[in-house]
Design an enzyme around this catalytic site. Structure first.
Site, PDB file in Angstrom:
ATOM      1  N   LYS A 176       0.840  -1.179   0.000  1.00 36.38           N
ATOM      2  CA  LYS A 176       0.000   0.000   0.000  1.00 36.38           C
ATOM      3  C   LYS A 176       0.887   1.246   0.000  1.00 36.38           C
ATOM      4  O   LYS A 176       2.051   1.117   0.386  1.00 36.38           O
ATOM      5  CB  LYS A 176      -0.961  -0.024   1.176  1.00 36.38           C
ATOM      6  CG  LYS A 176      -0.331   0.318   2.534  1.00 36.38           C
ATOM      7  CD  LYS A 176      -1.401   0.310   3.573  1.00 36.38           C
ATOM      8  CE  LYS A 176      -0.993   0.856   4.881  1.00 36.38           C
ATOM      9  NZ  LYS A 176      -0.275   2.069   5.034  1.00 36.38           N
ATOM     10  N   LYS A 210      -1.832 -10.701  10.768  1.00 36.16           N
ATOM     11  CA  LYS A 210      -1.718 -10.815  12.230  1.00 36.16           C
ATOM     12  C   LYS A 210      -2.539 -12.018  12.695  1.00 36.16           C
ATOM     13  O   LYS A 210      -3.698 -12.181  12.300  1.00 36.16           O
ATOM     14  CB  LYS A 210      -2.231  -9.530  12.906  1.00 36.16           C
ATOM     15  CG  LYS A 210      -1.305  -8.321  12.680  1.00 36.16           C
ATOM     16  CD  LYS A 210      -1.848  -7.094  13.384  1.00 36.16           C
ATOM     17  CE  LYS A 210      -1.114  -5.834  12.960  1.00 36.16           C
ATOM     18  NZ  LYS A 210       0.174  -5.648  13.611  1.00 36.16           N
ATOM     19  N   HIS A 269      -6.400  -0.960   6.824  1.00 34.54           N
ATOM     20  CA  HIS A 269      -6.385  -1.797   8.031  1.00 34.54           C
ATOM     21  C   HIS A 269      -7.745  -1.809   8.765  1.00 34.54           C
ATOM     22  O   HIS A 269      -8.269  -2.865   9.114  1.00 34.54           O
ATOM     23  CB  HIS A 269      -5.318  -1.329   9.018  1.00 34.54           C
ATOM     24  CG  HIS A 269      -3.940  -1.244   8.415  1.00 34.54           C
ATOM     25  ND1 HIS A 269      -3.505  -2.090   7.438  1.00 34.54           N
ATOM     26  CD2 HIS A 269      -2.901  -0.404   8.655  1.00 34.54           C
ATOM     27  CE1 HIS A 269      -2.254  -1.786   7.104  1.00 34.54           C
ATOM     28  NE2 HIS A 269      -1.873  -0.766   7.831  1.00 34.54           N
ATOM     29  N   LYS A 365      -2.173   8.932  15.699  1.00 37.76           N
ATOM     30  CA  LYS A 365      -0.768   8.903  16.115  1.00 37.76           C
ATOM     31  C   LYS A 365      -0.642   9.689  17.417  1.00 37.76           C
ATOM     32  O   LYS A 365      -1.454  10.576  17.696  1.00 37.76           O
ATOM     33  CB  LYS A 365       0.096   9.603  15.052  1.00 37.76           C
ATOM     34  CG  LYS A 365       0.055   8.939  13.682  1.00 37.76           C
ATOM     35  CD  LYS A 365       0.991   7.764  13.595  1.00 37.76           C
ATOM     36  CE  LYS A 365       1.036   7.215  12.192  1.00 37.76           C
ATOM     37  NZ  LYS A 365       1.502   5.821  12.154  1.00 37.76           N
TER      38      LYS A 365
HETATM   39  C1  BG6 Z   1       1.268   0.956   8.573  1.00 44.28           C
HETATM   40  C2  BG6 Z   1       1.115   2.453   8.596  1.00 44.28           C
HETATM   41  O1  BG6 Z   1       0.551   0.404   7.510  1.00 44.28           O
HETATM   42  O2  BG6 Z   1       0.774   0.429   9.797  1.00 44.28           O
HETATM   43  C3  BG6 Z   1       1.836   3.046   9.772  1.00 44.28           C
HETATM   44  O3  BG6 Z   1       1.639   2.993   7.385  1.00 44.28           O
HETATM   45  C4  BG6 Z   1       1.383   2.398  11.061  1.00 44.28           C
HETATM   46  O4  BG6 Z   1       1.638   4.445   9.859  1.00 44.28           O
HETATM   47  C5  BG6 Z   1       1.466   0.882  10.938  1.00 44.28           C
HETATM   48  O5  BG6 Z   1       2.241   2.853  12.099  1.00 44.28           O
HETATM   49  C6  BG6 Z   1       0.834   0.234  12.152  1.00 44.28           C
HETATM   50  O6  BG6 Z   1       1.084  -1.136  12.111  1.00 44.28           O
HETATM   51  P1  BG6 Z   1       1.090  -2.010  13.424  1.00 44.28           P
HETATM   52  O7  BG6 Z   1       1.282  -3.393  12.940  1.00 44.28           O
HETATM   53  O8  BG6 Z   1       2.207  -1.504  14.281  1.00 44.28           O
HETATM   54  O9  BG6 Z   1      -0.231  -1.773  14.085  1.00 44.28           O
END
Ligand code: BG6
Length: 517
Positions: A176, A210, A269, A365
């Protein structure tokens, strides 16, 4: 089945690594060349190489697999191996020891070339033609979106893409973002499909790799007791949260300022989590069945109607304090940036099962803690039995009791928790909320596999179930496009770093009692 039959190990399941069966229970069965385009980038070093190393150590790769690092900078096999060793020491979840490193490095090579130059691909083709590399090929495009078209064209023009459903096979993994909006996502899909067959394209969304995300389907459909109550009659609302404490570390400012939370987290996600928790039972577990059911959810998904007191969206941007910079002060972020680093949305699914059930999405964030979870909150029981606020005799008020909530904790402290009401031991009828817990760490002592380990192994084995299909990606953008249009016109509310986002988000999340916790 007799015992000997059960434990017989096919020859193809043995590898150099002691010839043992893979401890991951599956392994690839044919030689493959894994080409990482953009091999010196952050993703390759933090995720791809460590995942491949674990697969290698666990015995999941065949003896003759090859990894080719393809990038522009001036490295050779030796210096590339050295660099990858450093990455492994820093990022591998599997123990890094000298003999394994040495053995792993013997499968690694570096191919120097400009990813945007078609001539570079001809040199790579020669390595397949002269038999230096195993003929089955997986190209992992770990590159910026602007390079994808030239990379795929280069592969095609050099004759590196074999016909679909043939041997040797070709697969490409695309990272992505899949576009910036519906229009660009469609253009990207058209371009990819000009050069490749859909069966050769693996669009990766690492959330699907996951372990806890995959368990959503098992939990829902391998048990009888939850599915009958997963609908509008019993569910009050669903809350999906992906909160992060990180800001713009690893120089992500420029990328993120162009992207924002909706494109970075929500459209992929969070929508994928939403689909898995709300989709109908598929007619099988293969890719087509699951993707078809997810598609139906996406087609019915839309932003809820906003009212004056109950808005459907809230966008935020983190401010700074004495220890962290505000988003606008981050490196390579515009000081006037209006990019959302936080989003709260109230969505609805217009179908028989979920009509009228609010689905809240929240991500951001620099929030208070790193946590990803899905909470399915059920309706409160009729309270007529327990109307009194104070205890009278042995009857007490139930109104303070929390509704039943089923929580899928994706990360960290992975598990599934069910909040139920129970009588507190006492002479009176006092009811309180207690948890029924299933935690991965309590049940199994081995660490959960990394998402990339699972997804790379699936791509190598040709299983696309956990990857997104072109129509899914377009359906996701179709939903988010309208929301992006609202975000573009709004000024994000500033929130304190380490908080749960802007206070304005409370109004979106009004009915959940979830708010800033
Ligand atoms: C990524 C995003 O796809 O997923 C990031 O680009 C984000 O910004 C990350 O921090 C989060 O992934 P995880 O697995 O740490 O929840």
């Amino acid at each position: 089945m007799r015992l000997e039959e059960e434990v017989r190990i096919p020859d193809t399941a043995r590898n150099l690594n002691g010839g043992a069966m893979s401890t991951l229970e599956v392994q690839i069965e044919e030689p493959v060349t894994f080409v990482i385009s953009g091999a010196l980038g952050d993703l390759a070093r933090r995720k791809l190489i460590p995942a491949l190393y674990t697969l290698f150590k666990e015995g999941a790769l065949t003896a003759d697999f090859a990894i080719v690092g393809f990038a522009r900078r001036d490295y050779d096999n030796r210096s590339f191996c050295k660099l990858m060793e450093e990455s492994l020491r820093e990022h591998s979840r599997t123990a890094v020891d000298e003999p394994s490193l040495k053995a792993f490095c013997s499968h690694l090579s570096y191919y120097r070339g400009d990813l945007s130059d078609p001539a570079a691909y001809a040199g790579l083709k020669a390595k397949f033609d002269d038999g230096t590399l195993p003929a089955n090929r997986l190209f992992y495009l770990s590159i910026t979106p602007d390079l994808v078209e030239s990379a795929v064209t280069g592969l095609r023009q050099a004759g590196l893409i074999t016909p679909p459903h043939s041997k040797p096979w070709t697969r490409t993994v695309v990272e992505k973002p899949f576009g910036r909006n519906l229009q660009s996502a469609k253009a990207l899909n058209r371009m990819l499909l000009d050069h490749l067959d859909e069966s050769q394209i693996y669009r990766i969304d690492h959330y699907l790799g996951k372990e806890t995300v995959q368990n959503i389907l098992s939990f829902r459909f391998a048990n009888t007791i939850f599915e009958p109550v997963f609908n509008r009659t019993y569910v009050d609302n669903i809350q999906i949260t992906a909160a992060e404490t990180v800001g713009m570390e690893s120089g992500r400012g420029a990328f993120y300022d162009q992207t924002g939370a909706l494109r970075d987290m929500v459209v992929n996600h969070l929508f994928q989590l939403l689909c898995l928790v709300t989709m109908e039972p598929p007619d099988g577990l293969e890719a087509r069945s699951i993707r078809n059911e997810k598609m139906k959810v996406l087609r019915a998904l839309h932003l809820a109607t906003a009212t004056t007191h109950h808005p459907a969206v809230c966008f935020g941007q983190y401010g700074g304090d004495s220890s962290v910079k505000a988003f606008r002060q981050e490196e390579r972020v515009s000081p006037q940036s209006k990019t959302e680093t936080f989003a709260a949305l109230r969505m609805e699914i217009n179908n028989w099962r979920w009509a009228g059930v609010p689905i809240y999405l929240r991500t951001g964030k620099r929030l208070a803690k790193k946590t990803t979870e899905i909470a399915v909150q059920f309706k409160t029981p009729p309270l007529s039995l327990f109307q009194h606020v104070a205890c009278k005799g042995d009857v007490c008020d139930l109104a303070g009791v929390k509704p039943n909530t089923l929580i899928f904790r994706i990360q960290p402290d992975e598990g599934i928790f069910l909040q139920v009401s129970a009588k507190r031991p006492s002479m009176q009828m006092v009811v309180e909320s207690v948890n029924m817990d299933f935690s991965y760490s309590g049940k199994w002592d081995k660490a959960l596999p990394e998402a990339y380990e699972r997804l790379l192994l699936d791509a190598l084995r040709g299983d696309s179930t956990l990857f997104t299909r072109s129509d899914e990606v377009e359906a996701e953008w179709e939903v988010i496009d309208d929301i992006l249009a609202i975000a573009t016109k709004s000024e994000p509310a500033v929130y304190a770093p380490g908080s749960w986002g802007p206070a304005e988000a409370d109004a979106v999340l009004l009915s959940t009692g979830w708010k800033n916790e």
